[in-house]
Design a protein around this motif. Structure first.
Motif, PDB file in Angstrom:
ATOM      1  N   THR A  73       8.420  16.048  16.583  1.00 55.27           N
ATOM      2  CA  THR A  73       8.867  14.699  16.197  1.00 55.27           C
ATOM      3  C   THR A  73      10.154  14.390  16.968  1.00 55.27           C
ATOM      4  O   THR A  73      10.603  15.205  17.774  1.00 55.27           O
ATOM      5  CB  THR A  73       9.072  14.618  14.667  1.00 55.27           C
ATOM      6  OG1 THR A  73       9.204  13.254  14.282  1.00 55.27           O
ATOM      7  CG2 THR A  73      10.288  15.414  14.195  1.00 55.27           C
ATOM      8  N   PRO A 227      15.912   4.479  11.412  1.00 54.44           N
ATOM      9  CA  PRO A 227      15.046   5.633  11.624  1.00 54.44           C
ATOM     10  C   PRO A 227      14.004   5.692  10.500  1.00 54.44           C
ATOM     11  O   PRO A 227      14.032   4.884   9.570  1.00 54.44           O
ATOM     12  CB  PRO A 227      16.014   6.814  11.516  1.00 54.44           C
ATOM     13  CG  PRO A 227      17.055   6.345  10.542  1.00 54.44           C
ATOM     14  CD  PRO A 227      17.161   4.844  10.723  1.00 54.44           C
ATOM     15  N   ASN A 228      13.071   6.637  10.589  1.00 55.78           N
ATOM     16  CA  ASN A 228      12.133   6.864   9.479  1.00 55.78           C
ATOM     17  C   ASN A 228      12.779   7.710   8.387  1.00 55.78           C
ATOM     18  O   ASN A 228      12.496   7.543   7.199  1.00 55.78           O
ATOM     19  CB  ASN A 228      10.864   7.560   9.978  1.00 55.78           C
ATOM     20  CG  ASN A 228      10.140   6.701  11.004  1.00 55.78           C
ATOM     21  OD1 ASN A 228      10.437   6.780  12.190  1.00 55.78           O
ATOM     22  ND2 ASN A 228       9.236   5.854  10.546  1.00 55.78           N
ATOM     23  N   TYR A 229      13.641   8.657   8.817  1.00 57.15           N
ATOM     24  CA  TYR A 229      14.276   9.582   7.876  1.00 57.15           C
ATOM     25  C   TYR A 229      15.750   9.739   8.221  1.00 57.15           C
ATOM     26  O   TYR A 229      16.119   9.780   9.396  1.00 57.15           O
ATOM     27  CB  TYR A 229      13.648  10.986   7.964  1.00 57.15           C
ATOM     28  CG  TYR A 229      12.200  11.061   7.560  1.00 57.15           C
ATOM     29  CD1 TYR A 229      11.841  11.370   6.240  1.00 57.15           C
ATOM     30  CD2 TYR A 229      11.187  10.844   8.488  1.00 57.15           C
ATOM     31  CE1 TYR A 229      10.504  11.444   5.862  1.00 57.15           C
ATOM     32  CE2 TYR A 229       9.850  10.916   8.125  1.00 57.15           C
ATOM     33  CZ  TYR A 229       9.520  11.220   6.806  1.00 57.15           C
ATOM     34  OH  TYR A 229       8.192  11.292   6.436  1.00 57.15           O
ATOM     35  N   ASP A 252      12.467   1.450   3.389  1.00 56.60           N
ATOM     36  CA  ASP A 252      11.565   2.040   4.394  1.00 56.60           C
ATOM     37  C   ASP A 252      12.196   3.263   5.055  1.00 56.60           C
ATOM     38  O   ASP A 252      11.493   4.080   5.651  1.00 56.60           O
ATOM     39  CB  ASP A 252      11.214   1.013   5.482  1.00 56.60           C
ATOM     40  CG  ASP A 252      10.382  -0.135   4.919  1.00 56.60           C
ATOM     41  OD1 ASP A 252       9.775   0.059   3.844  1.00 56.60           O
ATOM     42  OD2 ASP A 252      10.353  -1.213   5.543  1.00 56.60           O
ATOM     43  N   LYS A 254      13.558   6.701   4.682  1.00 58.59           N
ATOM     44  CA  LYS A 254      13.497   7.754   3.658  1.00 58.59           C
ATOM     45  C   LYS A 254      14.759   8.612   3.741  1.00 58.59           C
ATOM     46  O   LYS A 254      15.145   9.050   4.824  1.00 58.59           O
ATOM     47  CB  LYS A 254      12.245   8.610   3.865  1.00 58.59           C
ATOM     48  CG  LYS A 254      10.956   7.813   3.669  1.00 58.59           C
ATOM     49  CD  LYS A 254       9.725   8.654   3.888  1.00 58.59           C
ATOM     50  CE  LYS A 254       8.453   7.847   3.666  1.00 58.59           C
ATOM     51  NZ  LYS A 254       8.254   6.810   4.708  1.00 58.59           N
ATOM     52  N   LYS A 364       9.123  19.512   5.722  1.00 62.55           N
ATOM     53  CA  LYS A 364       8.494  18.192   5.816  1.00 62.55           C
ATOM     54  C   LYS A 364       7.489  18.181   6.968  1.00 62.55           C
ATOM     55  O   LYS A 364       7.635  18.921   7.937  1.00 62.55           O
ATOM     56  CB  LYS A 364       9.548  17.114   6.104  1.00 62.55           C
ATOM     57  CG  LYS A 364      10.605  16.946   5.027  1.00 62.55           C
ATOM     58  CD  LYS A 364      10.068  16.352   3.744  1.00 62.55           C
ATOM     59  CE  LYS A 364       9.620  14.921   3.910  1.00 62.55           C
ATOM     60  NZ  LYS A 364       9.031  14.400   2.641  1.00 62.55           N
ATOM     61  N   PHE A 366       6.283  15.743   9.818  1.00 61.02           N
ATOM     62  CA  PHE A 366       6.648  14.506  10.495  1.00 61.02           C
ATOM     63  C   PHE A 366       5.550  14.095  11.478  1.00 61.02           C
ATOM     64  O   PHE A 366       4.844  14.946  12.014  1.00 61.02           O
ATOM     65  CB  PHE A 366       7.962  14.688  11.272  1.00 61.02           C
ATOM     66  CG  PHE A 366       9.130  15.084  10.413  1.00 61.02           C
ATOM     67  CD1 PHE A 366       9.731  14.173   9.561  1.00 61.02           C
ATOM     68  CD2 PHE A 366       9.639  16.378  10.462  1.00 61.02           C
ATOM     69  CE1 PHE A 366      10.818  14.539   8.770  1.00 61.02           C
ATOM     70  CE2 PHE A 366      10.723  16.754   9.676  1.00 61.02           C
ATOM     71  CZ  PHE A 366      11.311  15.825   8.830  1.00 61.02           C
ATOM     72  N   LYS A 367       5.479  12.799  11.732  1.00 61.31           N
ATOM     73  CA  LYS A 367       4.566  12.299  12.775  1.00 61.31           C
ATOM     74  C   LYS A 367       5.295  12.372  14.117  1.00 61.31           C
ATOM     75  O   LYS A 367       6.535  12.309  14.157  1.00 61.31           O
ATOM     76  CB  LYS A 367       4.178  10.849  12.474  1.00 61.31           C
ATOM     77  CG  LYS A 367       3.453  10.660  11.156  1.00 61.31           C
ATOM     78  CD  LYS A 367       2.972   9.207  11.032  1.00 61.31           C
ATOM     79  CE  LYS A 367       2.359   8.979   9.658  1.00 61.31           C
ATOM     80  NZ  LYS A 367       3.162   8.044   8.849  1.00 61.31           N
ATOM     81  N   ASN A 369       5.872  10.219  16.368  1.00 60.24           N
ATOM     82  CA  ASN A 369       6.755   9.082  16.679  1.00 60.24           C
ATOM     83  C   ASN A 369       7.800   8.798  15.622  1.00 60.24           C
ATOM     84  O   ASN A 369       8.546   7.829  15.732  1.00 60.24           O
ATOM     85  CB  ASN A 369       5.919   7.820  16.936  1.00 60.24           C
ATOM     86  CG  ASN A 369       5.273   7.875  18.306  1.00 60.24           C
ATOM     87  OD1 ASN A 369       5.833   8.474  19.224  1.00 60.24           O
ATOM     88  ND2 ASN A 369       4.095   7.295  18.438  1.00 60.24           N
ATOM     89  N   ASP A 370       7.842   9.606  14.573  1.00 62.10           N
ATOM     90  CA  ASP A 370       8.902   9.444  13.572  1.00 62.10           C
ATOM     91  C   ASP A 370      10.265   9.674  14.217  1.00 62.10           C
ATOM     92  O   ASP A 370      10.402  10.529  15.110  1.00 62.10           O
ATOM     93  CB  ASP A 370       8.735  10.447  12.423  1.00 62.10           C
ATOM     94  CG  ASP A 370       7.698   9.994  11.405  1.00 62.10           C
ATOM     95  OD1 ASP A 370       7.291   8.819  11.441  1.00 62.10           O
ATOM     96  OD2 ASP A 370       7.287  10.834  10.580  1.00 62.10           O
ATOM     97  N   VAL A 372      13.899  10.932  13.217  1.00 57.14           N
ATOM     98  CA  VAL A 372      14.631  11.650  12.174  1.00 57.14           C
ATOM     99  C   VAL A 372      16.091  11.740  12.611  1.00 57.14           C
ATOM    100  O   VAL A 372      16.389  12.288  13.675  1.00 57.14           O
ATOM    101  CB  VAL A 372      14.056  13.081  11.980  1.00 57.14           C
ATOM    102  CG1 VAL A 372      14.817  13.812  10.885  1.00 57.14           C
ATOM    103  CG2 VAL A 372      12.567  13.032  11.676  1.00 57.14           C
TER     104      VAL A 372
END
Length: 393
Positions: A73, A227-229, A252, A254, A364, A366-367, A369-370, A372
């Motif tokens: 990721t 970011p995603n996370y 959105d 996390k 975790k 992760f995808k 493209n996430d 972090v």
């Protein structure tokens, strides 16, 4: 639901100011003035000038290429370890010393666990020519000797806390006693988002420079602010509060808070407050707290001197209870391995506190493209002896 403080100093049901009557004038003076002082353009100018020219901000947002490949990721490290004094703590001490000066205080007290907040407080007191007294648990003094030496070099008086577990909680108790005895001329620089209102909010606001910069830097690097996370370690939780601050209302994004599980959550030697804690009052605020059924505080444990606190700040208690943040507990062993992994993948030696956050990458999925963002809250110089002993280096 709001994740910011309300007018009475609460995050949901957590927060407030549960203080002895002797401290009421001090806390009330701060409460009445802190926000007005912080909003003053001349304060903001001085604060940001010192962050830039003295602390070395903005701290880089570093794309950790090899770490990212390892976890499949995109991982960015917010490099608070590159600040002057080696951690995020300086952001808050610069802010609070400027507040203390505007309130006419002549003496500063502080508590410290790992010593990073003590060093940061001693640093700003030297900078401003103000007397500094730091309380530190006897055990922490032994395991963080280089930081004790730094504080003394910077002109601070370091007083050992010899009661209880002789760690952070006990140092905080001693600092509060001092403040009760010296209410007029002394300002207490609390190092985390703990304590009576307005401290949790004030410290979070000073640390919010972390997420403020992250948004700008991410926009530059990825074409988006969010970011995603966002991941960070939590003891009291000031680096996490700063890393989350400008994302709190963006559901959105996390939020992942990483606590110290010590030898294991059920081992009796842990500091995993989110799992083991119940509502209670510690050091002037209502929060989640590790305690016995009759309300006695349970002694926390972590290999990391900065995470062995029996509670969390009220903001984090609220984030946990509301489900806004996911809490993950990491053992000593997992943290130490993750710290070593960062050394060998990225050439960065992290503080053991930050290594706990790194270890949560394993927990975790992760995808690819996430994005972090992980707050690397401090550098590992202070922990070299612990690393040496742990890995027989």
């Amino acid at each position: 639901m709001s994740y910011h403080i309300d007018k009475d100093g609460y995050y949901g049901i957590f927060g407030g100011a549960y203080i002895p009557e002797m401290l009421y004038p001090n806390v009330e003076e701060l409460k009445q003035n802190y926000f007005q002082i912080m909003e003053d353009p001349s304060f903001q100018e001085e604060f940001h000038q010192l962050l830039r020219d003295y602390v070395g901000r903005p701290s880089p947002l570093y794309f950790a290429k090899r770490l990212s490949e390892h976890y499949g990721t995109k991982i960015y490290l917010k490099r608070e370890d590159l600040n002057h004094t080696g951690a995020h703590k300086i952001n808050n001490t610069i802010g609070q010393i400027l507040v203390a000066k505007r309130l006419g205080k002549k003496r500063i007290i502080a508590e410290t666990g790992a010593g990073q907040h003590g060093v940061a407080t001693a640093t700003v007191c030297a900078l401003m020519g103000i007397e500094c007294v730091v309380y530190m648990g006897e055990i922490d003094i032994a395991r963080q000797a280089p930081n004790v030496a730094r504080m003394k070099m910077l002109g601070a008086t370091v007083i050992p806390a010899t009661s209880g577990s002789k760690t952070l909680k006990d140092a905080t108790n001693e600092a509060i006693r001092d403040w009760i005895n010296n209410p007029v001329d002394t300002h207490y620089i609390i190092g985390s988002v703990v304590g009576p209102h307005p401290y949790p909010d004030m410290v979070a606001r000073f640390q919010s420079i972390i997420s403020e910069e992250t948004k700008k830097q991410l926009l530059e690097k990825e074409g988006r602010e969010n970011p995603n996370y966002v991941m960070a370690c939590v003891g009291g939780g000031s680096n996490a509060a700063g890393a989350y601050y400008h994302y709190l209302e963006d559901v959105d994004v996390k939020l992942i808070a990483v606590e110290a599980a010590g030898h294991g959550i059920d081992s009796g030697e842990s500091a995993a407050t989110s799992v083991l804690g119940h509502e209670g009052i510690i050091h002037g605020s209502k929060t989640l707290l590790m305690q016995t059924p009759d309300g006695q505080i349970t002694e926390p444990y972590s290999i990391s001197a900065g995470l062995d606190y029996p509670g969390v700040g009220p903001l984090h208690a609220h984030l946990h209870q509301s489900g806004r943040a996911e809490f993950i507990s990491i053992t000593d062993e997992e943290a130490m391995k993750a710290g070593m992994e960062l050394c060998q993948l990225e050439g960065i030696i992290p503080a053991i506190e930050s290594a706990h956050a790194l270890a949560a990458l394993n927990k975790k999925t992760f995808k690819p493209n996430d994005i972090v963002v992980l707050c690397l809250s401090g550098r590992g110089d202070k922990d070299l002896e612990t690393y040496i002993n742990y890995f027989n280096l």
